[in-house]
Scaffold this active site. Structure first.
Site, PDB file in Angstrom:
ATOM      1  N   GLY A  43       2.245  -0.186   9.599  1.00 18.58           N
ATOM      2  CA  GLY A  43       2.276  -1.135   9.677  1.00 18.58           C
ATOM      3  C   GLY A  43       3.010  -2.491  10.355  1.00 18.58           C
ATOM      4  CG  ASP A  98       4.727  -2.099   6.802  1.00 21.90           C
ATOM      5  OD1 ASP A  98       5.504  -1.181   6.609  1.00 21.90           O
ATOM      6  OD2 ASP A  98       3.393  -1.394   6.344  1.00 21.90           O
ATOM      7  CG  ASP A 101       6.409  -0.659  -2.477  1.00 22.59           C
ATOM      8  OD1 ASP A 101       7.176   0.111  -3.617  1.00 22.59           O
ATOM      9  OD2 ASP A 101       4.891   0.507  -2.794  1.00 22.59           O
ATOM     10  CE  LYS A 136       4.505  -3.845  -2.470  1.00 21.69           C
ATOM     11  NZ  LYS A 136       3.586  -3.042  -2.971  1.00 21.69           N
ATOM     12  CG  PHE A 157      -2.005  -3.018  -2.414  1.00 24.63           C
ATOM     13  CD1 PHE A 157      -1.085  -1.804  -1.603  1.00 24.63           C
ATOM     14  CD2 PHE A 157      -2.497  -3.134  -1.604  1.00 24.63           C
ATOM     15  CE1 PHE A 157      -1.296  -1.203  -0.488  1.00 24.63           C
ATOM     16  CE2 PHE A 157      -3.163  -2.903  -0.551  1.00 24.63           C
ATOM     17  CZ  PHE A 157      -2.542  -1.498   0.046  1.00 24.63           C
ATOM     18  CB  VAL A 158       1.247  -7.807   0.741  1.00 19.44           C
ATOM     19  CG1 VAL A 158       1.420  -8.457  -0.808  1.00 19.44           C
ATOM     20  CG2 VAL A 158       2.221  -6.436   0.622  1.00 19.44           C
ATOM     21  CG  ASP A 164      -3.189   0.391   5.819  1.00 18.99           C
ATOM     22  OD1 ASP A 164      -1.980   0.421   5.462  1.00 18.99           O
ATOM     23  OD2 ASP A 164      -3.886   0.864   5.717  1.00 18.99           O
ATOM     24  NE  ARG A 170      -2.892  -0.186   9.938  1.00 15.38           N
ATOM     25  CZ  ARG A 170      -1.983   0.259   9.510  1.00 15.38           C
ATOM     26  NH1 ARG A 170      -1.098  -0.510   8.551  1.00 15.38           N
ATOM     27  NH2 ARG A 170      -2.481   1.458   8.835  1.00 15.38           N
TER      28      ARG A 170
HETATM   29  P1  5GP Z   1       7.728   2.913   0.337  1.00 13.70           P
HETATM   30  O1  5GP Z   1       7.852   4.336   1.179  1.00 13.70           O
HETATM   31  O2  5GP Z   1       9.904   1.372   1.053  1.00 13.70           O
HETATM   32  O3  5GP Z   1       7.393   3.093  -0.555  1.00 13.70           O
HETATM   33  O4  5GP Z   1       6.011   2.181   1.255  1.00 13.70           O
HETATM   34  C1  5GP Z   1       6.753   1.785   2.497  1.00 13.70           C
HETATM   35  C2  5GP Z   1       5.431   1.941   3.303  1.00 13.70           C
HETATM   36  O5  5GP Z   1       4.385   2.394   2.211  1.00 13.70           O
HETATM   37  C3  5GP Z   1       5.087   0.783   4.429  1.00 13.70           C
HETATM   38  O6  5GP Z   1       5.654   1.117   5.654  1.00 13.70           O
HETATM   39  C4  5GP Z   1       3.084   0.170   3.713  1.00 13.70           C
HETATM   40  O7  5GP Z   1       3.131   1.404   5.020  1.00 13.70           O
HETATM   41  C5  5GP Z   1       3.386   1.365   2.955  1.00 13.70           C
HETATM   42  N1  5GP Z   1       3.206  -0.093   1.571  1.00 13.70           N
HETATM   43  C6  5GP Z   1       4.173  -0.207   0.919  1.00 13.70           C
HETATM   44  N2  5GP Z   1       3.625  -1.141  -0.178  1.00 13.70           N
HETATM   45  C7  5GP Z   1       2.496  -1.466   0.785  1.00 13.70           C
HETATM   46  C8  5GP Z   1       1.179  -2.960  -0.015  1.00 13.70           C
HETATM   47  O8  5GP Z   1       1.912  -3.759  -0.766  1.00 13.70           O
HETATM   48  N3  5GP Z   1       0.667  -3.026   1.250  1.00 13.70           N
HETATM   49  C9  5GP Z   1       0.429  -2.366   2.297  1.00 13.70           C
HETATM   50  N4  5GP Z   1      -0.692  -2.713   3.178  1.00 13.70           N
HETATM   51  N5  5GP Z   1       1.279  -0.817   2.423  1.00 13.70           N
HETATM   52  C10 5GP Z   1       1.958  -0.982   1.720  1.00 13.70           C
HETATM   53 MG    MG Z   2       3.842   1.686   7.011  1.00 10.46          MG
END
Ligand code: 5GP
Ligand code: MG
Length: 196
Positions: A43, A98, A101, A136, A157-158, A164, A170
């Site tokens: 990402g 990237d 979340d 987020k 979700f972006v 991606d 991407r």
């Molecule tokens: P976390 O582990 O903090 O939930 O999320 C981190 C990873 O989840 C990011 O590096 C990304 O790959 C994916 N992710 C989380 N939110 C999004 C989103 O809104 N869009 C996309 N494309 N990937 C996300």
């Molecule tokens: Mg990622």
């Protein structure tokens, strides 16, 4: 591909001018320090390239490949695609991702590299900070925050600028939100096929 975008959150020009500011901050904070940047793939590849070319400091770059998302949902499980990690002894470490979340990814990587927030000395690093393109606005499953954030976003979700949906989008130069139709199409494409 552009027909699948419902709205653009950040145009390329907006992202790049924000990266100018962020890079300036990093340049000030890390001047004279031995910096290792670890980018989380896939990402952050666009973010990494655009950001680091704006930081005129000697620095080392390493990449870690992980995945935790399935479609538009986090699985909570962080899957590391390789075992070896950089030698971080006596280095100032900056992790690039990237998006922050749920926090599972940054938490797991920190544990893996340095044995957790309270023990940055576990890997011999002098400091350990995180930098994300997007943060987020959600309640996190893990207690982690980013030290440097380009943009805060609502809980949507972006895709684009490295992010991606099922490995697509991407290469969009902006960050945007998908149409319902594109999300549904993606879901059908990855659904397991059942034999009659
Ligand atoms: P976390 O582990 O903090 O939930 O999320 C981190 C990873 O989840 C990011 O590096 C990304 O790959 C994916 N992710 C989380 N939110 C999004 C989103 O809104 N869009 C996309 N494309 N990937 C996300
Ligand atoms: Mg990622």
């Amino acid at each position: 591909m552009l027909d699948d975008i419902r709205k653009v959150l950040f145009h390329e020009s907006t992202i790049l001018s924000r990266l100018d500011e962020l890079a300036h901050e990093l340049t000030t904070d890390y001047r004279g320090k031995d910096l290792t940047v670890i980018a989380i793939l896939n990402g952050s590849f666009v973010f990494m390239a655009d950001l680091l070319r704006r930081v005129p400091l000697p620095l080392q770059v390493d990449c870690l490949s992980v995945s935790s998302y399935h479609g538009t949902q986090t699985t909570g499980l962080v899957n590391f695609r390789q075992n070896g990690v950089a030698d971080l002894r006596n280095r100032h470490v900056l992790l690039l991702d990237d998006i922050l979340d749920s926090g599972h990814t940054l938490h797991a990587i920190r544990e893996r590299l340095c044995g957790g927030e309270d023990a940055p000395g576990g890997c011999g690093a002098l400091s350990f900070r995180t930098c994300v393109l997007l943060r987020k606005n959600v309640e996190r499953a893990r207690e982690v925050d980013a030290d440097y954030v380009a943009f805060d976003i609502p809980n949507e979700f972006v895709v684009g600028y490295g992010l991606d949906y099922n490995e697509n989008y991407r290469n969009l130069p902006f960050v945007g939100v998908l149409t319902e139709a594109a999300i549904l199409r993606g879901m059908r494409a990855v659904e397991p096929t059942h034999s009659p």
